[in-house]
Write a protein that holds these residues in place. Structure first.
Motif, short mmCIF file in Angstrom:
data_model
loop_
_atom_site.label_atom_id
_atom_site.label_comp_id
_atom_site.label_asym_id
_atom_site.label_seq_id
_atom_site.Cartn_x
_atom_site.Cartn_y
_atom_site.Cartn_z
N SER A 297 0.82 -1.21 0.00
CA SER A 297 0.00 0.00 0.00
C SER A 297 0.86 1.26 0.00
CB SER A 297 -0.93 -0.01 1.21
OG SER A 297 -1.74 1.14 1.24
N GLU B 70 -1.72 6.88 -4.58
CA GLU B 70 -3.05 6.97 -3.99
C GLU B 70 -4.16 6.66 -4.99
OE1 GLU B 70 -3.71 10.63 -1.98
OE2 GLU B 70 -2.04 10.38 -0.59
N GLN C 148 -4.78 2.76 -5.34
CA GLN C 148 -5.02 1.92 -4.17
C GLN C 148 -6.16 0.94 -4.41
OE1 GLN C 148 -3.36 1.67 -1.22
NE2 GLN C 148 -1.81 3.09 -1.97
#
Length: 202
Positions: free
Chosen positions: A124, A129, A132
């Motif tokens: 992660s 972002e 994800q």
């Protein structure tokens, strides 16, 4: 989900390690109830108790050990520690002959539960972002694939080594396979090329 792996460069080794970890971890639900009866002559009550104890210790390990271990060791070393614990655990259950020691070893076996969250955290952190969601989809897919594959393989091995045609009666044989797979995953994790974002977390 698997097509999206191409858009997540550098994560293939970690995803493969996660898949192998999931395959080995699924040896528990796949054969434990059969193993308990075949190896220790446990009844349903004893098997249920052993599963409850294991679940409690896994929950405790993930709830109380994850953050202190990551703060102290970092994500990578936490994952390595968990994988080493898994190799030792599977090796132990491959050869244990005492139901008492099988239960007494439960806290050590539960310690390996930190591996999955540590690997997922590493992936992660190395994923942008806006990707994800793709990562979580891939992670869910490889776990689902492991849950399909592991029962077929592990119960097949268990059936062979506890059936009338077996050259040696060995209920713990699937755990030895899990130990070898986990050892391979550990070696891959230690020596595979890792992205700079992951190297920085060591």
């Amino acid at each position: 989900s698997f097509a999206a792996i191409r858009r997540l460069p550098g994560l293939k080794p970690l995803l493969l390690v996660s898949f192998l970890y999931s395959v080995t971890f699924n040896v528990w639900p796949a054969i434990w109830s059969y193993f308990g009866k075949a190896a220790f002559n446990w009844d349903a009550q004893a098997i249920g108790l052993s599963l409850a104890v294991f679940g409690v210790f896994v929950a405790i390990a993930q709830a109380t050990l994850m953050q202190p271990m990551i703060s102290w060791l970092g994500e990578r070393r936490t994952a390595v520690s968990g994988m080493i614990a898994e190799v030792v655990t599977y090796g132990f259950y491959a050869f244990v002959t005492s139901g008492f020691w099988a239960l007494a070893f439960t806290p050590v076996s539960a310690f390996g539960g930190v591996t999955g969250p540590a690997l997922q955290s590493m992936m992660s952190r190395a994923t942008p972002e806006d990707q994800q969601g793709e990562l979580q989809g891939i992670f869910a897919s490889i776990n689902a694939l492991a849950m399909i594959l592991a029962p077929m393989v592990m119960t097949g091995i268990f059936g062979y080594f506890t059936g009338p045609q077996t050259p040696v009666y060995w209920p713990g044989a699937p755990f030895l396979l899990s130990a070898l797979i986990m050892l391979g995953a550990l070696v891959l994790f230690l020596f595979a090329h890792r992205p700079a974002a992951l190297v920085a977390t060591d």
